[in-house]
Motif scaffolding. Structure first.
Motif, PDB file in Angstrom:
ATOM      1  N   GLU A 199       0.844  -1.186   0.000  1.00 48.00           N
ATOM      2  CA  GLU A 199       0.000   0.000   0.000  1.00 48.00           C
ATOM      3  C   GLU A 199       0.889   1.249   0.000  1.00 48.00           C
ATOM      4  OE1 GLU A 199      -4.102   1.547   2.211  1.00 48.00           O
ATOM      5  OE2 GLU A 199      -3.075  -0.289   2.862  1.00 48.00           O
ATOM      6  N   ARG A 238      -1.971   9.838 -11.290  1.00 44.73           N
ATOM      7  CA  ARG A 238      -3.124   8.941 -11.218  1.00 44.73           C
ATOM      8  C   ARG A 238      -3.830   8.849 -12.573  1.00 44.73           C
ATOM      9  NH1 ARG A 238      -3.134  11.236  -5.792  1.00 44.73           N
ATOM     10  NH2 ARG A 238      -2.936   9.483  -4.337  1.00 44.73           N
ATOM     11  N   ARG A 249      -2.104   5.149 -12.990  1.00 43.85           N
ATOM     12  CA  ARG A 249      -2.882   4.255 -12.137  1.00 43.85           C
ATOM     13  C   ARG A 249      -3.967   3.540 -12.926  1.00 43.85           C
ATOM     14  NH1 ARG A 249      -6.532   6.805  -7.502  1.00 43.85           N
ATOM     15  NH2 ARG A 249      -7.884   7.039  -9.325  1.00 43.85           N
ATOM     16  N   ASP A 285      -7.238   0.446 -12.377  1.00 40.43           N
ATOM     17  CA  ASP A 285      -8.038  -0.326 -11.425  1.00 40.43           C
ATOM     18  C   ASP A 285      -7.870  -1.805 -11.684  1.00 40.43           C
ATOM     19  OD1 ASP A 285      -9.326   1.699  -9.846  1.00 40.43           O
ATOM     20  OD2 ASP A 285     -10.473   2.236 -11.638  1.00 40.43           O
ATOM     21  N   ARG A 290      -5.017   0.508  -8.184  1.00 38.97           N
ATOM     22  CA  ARG A 290      -6.039   0.673  -7.150  1.00 38.97           C
ATOM     23  C   ARG A 290      -6.796  -0.636  -7.056  1.00 38.97           C
ATOM     24  NH1 ARG A 290     -10.041   5.638  -7.683  1.00 38.97           N
ATOM     25  NH2 ARG A 290     -10.491   4.565  -9.642  1.00 38.97           N
ATOM     26  N   TYR A 291      -6.913  -1.139  -5.829  1.00 43.97           N
ATOM     27  CA  TYR A 291      -7.562  -2.435  -5.619  1.00 43.97           C
ATOM     28  C   TYR A 291      -8.405  -2.354  -4.358  1.00 43.97           C
ATOM     29  CZ  TYR A 291      -8.128  -7.433  -4.668  1.00 43.97           C
ATOM     30  OH  TYR A 291      -8.651  -8.684  -4.412  1.00 43.97           O
ATOM     31  N   SER A 296      -8.053   0.852  -2.244  1.00 46.74           N
ATOM     32  CA  SER A 296      -6.738   1.273  -1.752  1.00 46.74           C
ATOM     33  C   SER A 296      -5.749   1.317  -2.909  1.00 46.74           C
ATOM     34  CB  SER A 296      -6.229   0.313  -0.671  1.00 46.74           C
ATOM     35  OG  SER A 296      -7.080   0.322   0.461  1.00 46.74           O
ATOM     36  N   GLU A 297      -4.696   2.128  -2.746  1.00 44.83           N
ATOM     37  CA  GLU A 297      -3.676   2.267  -3.786  1.00 44.83           C
ATOM     38  C   GLU A 297      -2.418   1.497  -3.399  1.00 44.83           C
ATOM     39  OE1 GLU A 297      -4.741   6.621  -5.698  1.00 44.83           O
ATOM     40  OE2 GLU A 297      -3.230   6.507  -4.094  1.00 44.83           O
ATOM     41  N   TYR A 298      -1.802   0.866  -4.406  1.00 44.63           N
ATOM     42  CA  TYR A 298      -0.637   0.024  -4.165  1.00 44.63           C
ATOM     43  C   TYR A 298       0.439   0.277  -5.217  1.00 44.63           C
ATOM     44  CZ  TYR A 298      -3.861  -2.732  -1.260  1.00 44.63           C
ATOM     45  OH  TYR A 298      -4.776  -3.138  -0.318  1.00 44.63           O
TER      46      TYR A 298
END
Length: 277
Positions: free
Chosen positions: A5, A199, A203, A205, A260-261, A264-266
């Protein structure tokens, strides 16, 4: 596969390469010149551009965005020309006392861009076991027309910061080379703007997973690591999702992705089974 995370501060420190505003590094100077001027032309004997572009391109090796003087940039190569270059080698000796009859010298600040770049790292020379320092540069026709050092040296010495340094053109050689045109794009002016851009560009999903894929992600998060094997179809299909997306960093075998999972962001580090084929 490893998934950790991440936070805004983690992203700012790990997803960006910071270029000092007052750098004297010959390696970083081309990047700074590109950012400050918006564009820059460089000559090189290598078929690979340097500095490597810093742009988000899915499926290829990319470098990080660049932070310079509080703003954020990406670099791109907009034009590559294959041509014959002249490689020039110079010898720069330690400073010598100035005298009234030592008139065949030129001020460093008046040199052309290529001449000054060639000698920048050699002035003052770091003499030790030998009495001179070597320097080199690559000249195309336009650069030679502007030069006072190539194809023949018009001066015996360079004056910089009041010091006179004898300089000699040691050799020239025609080689196959390349000219690269770099462009710099400012993508953000503040940290918050950069995070918004990051993002938007990087980023993705991680959703719609199969049971096998979800189990892999869960283990990678809870255990900090998941290790698959050659026949792991779930890991292979999950890897294909990552490989189709822009990476924060990537080489031929590994990469870092921003995902993003479940809200939460990783940061996800992946070495896919495909890398071993």
């Amino acid at each position: 596969m490893e998934m950790r995370e991440t936070s805004d501060s983690d992203l700012l420190s790990s997803a960006v390469s910071t270029i000092p505003a007052d750098t004297t590094s010959d390696r970083l100077r081309p990047i700074v010149e590109t950012i400050e001027n918006g564009t820059n032309k460089r000559n090189s004997p290598s078929p690979e551009p340097h500095p490597r572009p810093a742009t988000p391109v899915a499926g290829s090796s990319v470098d990080r965005p660049l932070e310079y003087d509080g703003a954020y940039y990406t670099l791109s190569v907009t034009d590559t020309v294959e041509l014959t270059l002249t490689k020039a080698e110079f010898r720069v000796e330690a400073s010598e006392p100035r005298s009234d009859d030592a008139t065949n010298a030129v001020e460093y600040e008046t040199l052309s861009e290529t001449d000054s770049a060639a000698l920048r790292g050699a002035l003052p020379p770091e003499t030790g076991e030998r009495e001179y320092e070597s320097a080199h540069a690559y000249y195309d026709t336009q650069a030679m027309d502007a030069s006072v050092l190539v194809p023949e040296t018009e001066y015996d010495a360079i004056v910089r910061d009041g010091q006179r340094y004898p300089v000699e053109l040691a050799s020239t050689e025609e080689i196959q080379g390349y000219t690269y045109r770099y462009e710099a794009e400012r993508v953000a002016s503040t940290d918050d703007d950069f995070l918004t851009w990051l993002r938007s560009e990087y980023r993705f999903d991680l959703s719609g997973l199969s049971d096998d894929e979800r189990a892999i992600v869960t283990e990678a998060i809870e255990e900090s690591r998941y290790v698959g094997d050659e026949g792991d179809d779930g890991f292979r299909s999950l890897s294909e999702r990552f490989l189709s997306q822009p990476a924060l960093e990537r080489d031929e075998e590994t990469g870092d992705w921003f995902v993003r999972y479940d809200g939460s962001e990783y940061r996800a580090e992946l070495r896919p089974p495909q890398a071993y084929q």
